[in-house]
Scaffold this motif. Sequence first.
Motif, mmCIF file in Angstrom:
data_model
loop_
_atom_site.group_PDB
_atom_site.id
_atom_site.type_symbol
_atom_site.label_atom_id
_atom_site.label_comp_id
_atom_site.label_asym_id
_atom_site.label_seq_id
_atom_site.Cartn_x
_atom_site.Cartn_y
_atom_site.Cartn_z
ATOM 1 N N VAL A 127 4.169 -11.009 -4.095
ATOM 2 C CA VAL A 127 3.701 -9.855 -3.621
ATOM 3 C C VAL A 127 3.612 -8.917 -4.866
ATOM 4 C CG1 VAL A 127 4.154 -7.752 -2.121
ATOM 5 C CG2 VAL A 127 4.444 -10.165 -1.325
ATOM 6 N N THR A 147 -1.289 -4.555 -4.369
ATOM 7 C CA THR A 147 -1.680 -3.478 -4.135
ATOM 8 C C THR A 147 -1.802 -2.628 -5.351
ATOM 9 O OG1 THR A 147 -1.313 -1.204 -2.768
ATOM 10 C CG2 THR A 147 0.689 -2.482 -3.458
ATOM 11 N N VAL A 172 0.675 -3.843 3.859
ATOM 12 C CA VAL A 172 0.556 -3.360 2.333
ATOM 13 C C VAL A 172 0.011 -2.122 2.429
ATOM 14 C CG1 VAL A 172 -0.650 -3.865 0.248
ATOM 15 C CG2 VAL A 172 0.033 -5.741 1.777
#
Length: 531
Positions: A183, A246, A313
């Motif tokens: 992530v 992201t 997210v």
Amino acid sequence: MRLARRRFLTLTGAATAVAFGTNLPGTAVRTGTTPSGGLTGNPFTLGVASGDPLAGAVVIWTRLAPKPFEPLGGAPYKPVGVDWQVAKDEHFRQVVRAGRATARPEFAHSVHVDVQGLQPGRHYWYRFRVDGYLSQTGRTRTAPAPGQRGGQLTLGVSSCQSWPDGYYTAQGHLADEDVDAVVFLGDYIYEYGIAAAGGLRNLTDPVPDQFRTEADTLDRYRLQYALYKSDPNLQAAHLNAPWITTWDDHEVQDNYAGLTSKSNAPVEDFLVRRANAYRAYWEHLPLRGPAPQGPDYMLYRRFTFGRLAELSVLDTRQYRSDQASGDGWKADSDARRDPARVLAGQQQTQWYLAGLQHSRATWNVLANQVIMSRMDLDPTPADLYNMDAWDGYGAEQKVMLDGLAANRHRNPVVVTGDVHAGYAMDMKRDFADPSSQTYGVELVPTSFSSGGNGVEVSANGTKFLAANPHLKLVNEKRGYCVLRFDERELHVDFRAVPYIDRPGAPVSTVHSFVVEAGNPGLNTVAGEAVR
């Protein structure tokens, strides 16, 4: 696969002092197939990647760039057919999906294949072939079936990888971790110009002149991604596991806010720059289509890992209001608490809280760019808040925190980037009262490289510890976190390297915590003191 990654990492010392000639060293293999795309060399200089895993699908990515620091990466201005394969084994004896994608020049010859029809909860291997060149082999993993109970989930988490701030040693170590997914919480690139010596990398082979200026055009953003993605350690980390990414601010411009640039440029001018940045971001990461439409892109999304975990997210840049009080660290004010000012925006906030309320997962993880918990920099009775974090948007911050508190039983875990430091926090009903109820935890893995070598605890870190009783750890070296979830607990390792101004640093666990399901809060591991 582990041995293959280690062989790949042996390139670190030589290849990160990048040879800025017409080609980069790579591991693609020429197979002898008759050329058809008009490519002039190894097209896989930027590696391969996978991302956004679902129970039956995953995105695989590459970009054709035989000369990555030339316009269009040195590829011809025409569509090029690229063959791809996905197999159950790394030797490709059991190919389960295959096809041909088109690398289009208008998208910098990037390839995004949303591979469907895969089995849930298992590893796959993938590769690409074009003009007789065979790419590196990547490993990926699908998510477990939506209703599957039990099992484990391991995530690597970090952010902020400024290329001139040092070597990507941490990414190299992450490539050797057995994680189900990575992530990444923002600042994949930094828009700044790069000096000839490459900053702390102190290169003898100079960075080309075209990198001196700040990225603002599409071509210049593409160059920045090409430079970052040429690093062997970053390529290795992508080879090892799917990434869920992201963005934060530096993918466009430092501390931009929605339609507002750092320099308060005319909105119509800044939207052109934002469109360039968003397009280049999509071109270089394993994201599903469609591509961004001008200056807009729907990046917030949700992933389910059986009944064990759900990962939401956020995008806290595209929709936010301008920072209050001129940005920076400021005292409390009416502007900070103005309900008209938003960070995530009403639509995204409602989407997140509705998903949390209806989640059936044991753990609910929020991938978030900037610190959500209160963080006061002033240890006196006064206060000093970061106007670029959730503290600078007090009304929406309260909505989010109240929503998390109301869903305490859903075991909320917030993971956050941005600050180039490792923090661990209990999330409290009243952050100023240590005896107040804890309803979740916020974990801030340190940066991969931004901030250079770093220190154990800086002067500001000491102030944070004094002013914030819910803060349980500060460590300001470079690294990442490994999060291991099962039905009973979350185990968190903060891992760091001692230096990044030269290659070869070892990695160690600087602190570990356990969070019990149904009992929010950080607990010590192996005798480590938690204040």
